[in-house]
Design an enzyme around this catalytic site. Sequence first.
Site, PDB file in Angstrom:
ATOM      1  N   ASP A  26       0.384  -2.355  -4.628  1.00  0.00           N
ATOM      2  CA  ASP A  26       0.456  -1.459  -5.787  1.00  0.00           C
ATOM      3  C   ASP A  26       1.932  -1.174  -6.078  1.00  0.00           C
ATOM      4  OD1 ASP A  26      -0.067   0.461  -7.720  1.00  0.00           O
ATOM      5  OD2 ASP A  26      -0.571   2.022  -6.261  1.00  0.00           O
TER       6      ASP A  26
HETATM    7  C1  SPV Z   1      -4.036   5.234  -7.041  1.00  0.00           C
HETATM    8  O1  SPV Z   1      -5.201   5.331  -6.656  1.00  0.00           O
HETATM    9  O2  SPV Z   1      -3.544   4.169  -7.417  1.00  0.00           O
HETATM   10  C2  SPV Z   1      -3.165   6.413  -7.053  1.00  0.00           C
HETATM   11  C3  SPV Z   1      -3.299   7.442  -6.006  1.00  0.00           C
HETATM   12  O3  SPV Z   1      -2.275   6.450  -7.888  1.00  0.00           O
HETATM   13  S1  SPV Z   1      -2.216   7.006  -4.698  1.00  0.00           S
HETATM   14  O4  SPV Z   1      -2.688   5.733  -4.123  1.00  0.00           O
HETATM   15  O5  SPV Z   1      -2.251   8.071  -3.730  1.00  0.00           O
HETATM   16  O6  SPV Z   1      -0.868   6.839  -5.255  1.00  0.00           O
HETATM   17 MG    MG Z   2      -1.779   4.575  -8.659  1.00  0.00          MG
END
Ligand code: SPV
Ligand code: MG
Length: 255
Positions: A26
């Site tokens: 991510d």
């Molecule tokens: C997501 O689920 O992508 C979020 C929450 O933004 S976190 O993973 O805590 O950043």
């Molecule tokens: Mg996120």
Amino acid sequence: MLVEEAGFDAIWASSLTISAARGLPDASLLTMTDYLRAATEMAQSTSIPVLADCDSGFGNSMNVAYTVRLYEAGGIGGIAIEDKHFPKMNSLVPSAQELIAADAFARKIEAGKQAQRGPDFVLIARTEALIAGLGVDEALRRAQLYADAGADAILIHSKCGTPDEVIEFAERWTVGTPLVIVPTTYHAWRATDASASGVSMVIYANQALRAAVQAMRTVLEEIRVADCSSSVEEAIAPVTTLFELVHLDEWMAFE
Ligand code: SPV
Ligand code: MG
């Protein structure tokens, strides 16, 4: 579809899980159109609102405006954008996080609300001040600016093991703008207790994908070791469940 079936009010189109489902971290590797496609697929298959995680808004104010236009047109209930730089790194990764200036982010919120066509779309401003270790005072200062800029709600994110800093934030939040939390790390805090502390929305951001990963690992290992899938048949959903889940009957009726 499973989120709706379980009785939740809305669906979180998470950047972490959409990326992971495509084999990627991510870290702003997927593009806005990738995330938009994932969110619209969710919206088209369900009848509860989809709240789409739009990271830092994919760029500057102009990009936020374009994002709002496309997501709104795509039937998404709302989006959340966060005050991190592009490219961003997931908030739970143990790395330093740098935020953009609060004023600049407030202008992005303003642009997003200006770009919105209808009355119902929701723009949530997420502050990463606690994630970046800047403390509750800075989180409150930022949230106030974002609320003033027209944010429909404030997502106050934290990666502490306890809800203490979120509770302090909520206690000191006297602005009417609703609060949203993502209690991944402080998971023992019940939604009813969060509600009593002034939180309006609780997002369970990644538990379903984590459950699937664990289950798939176990089943795949068992099949490989047993050399056939008999022993896992009882533990896994029958294919008929998949047919029902995707409403095969309704599609067959078109033939
Ligand atoms: C997501 O689920 O992508 C979020 C929450 O933004 S976190 O993973 O805590 O950043
Ligand atoms: Mg996120």
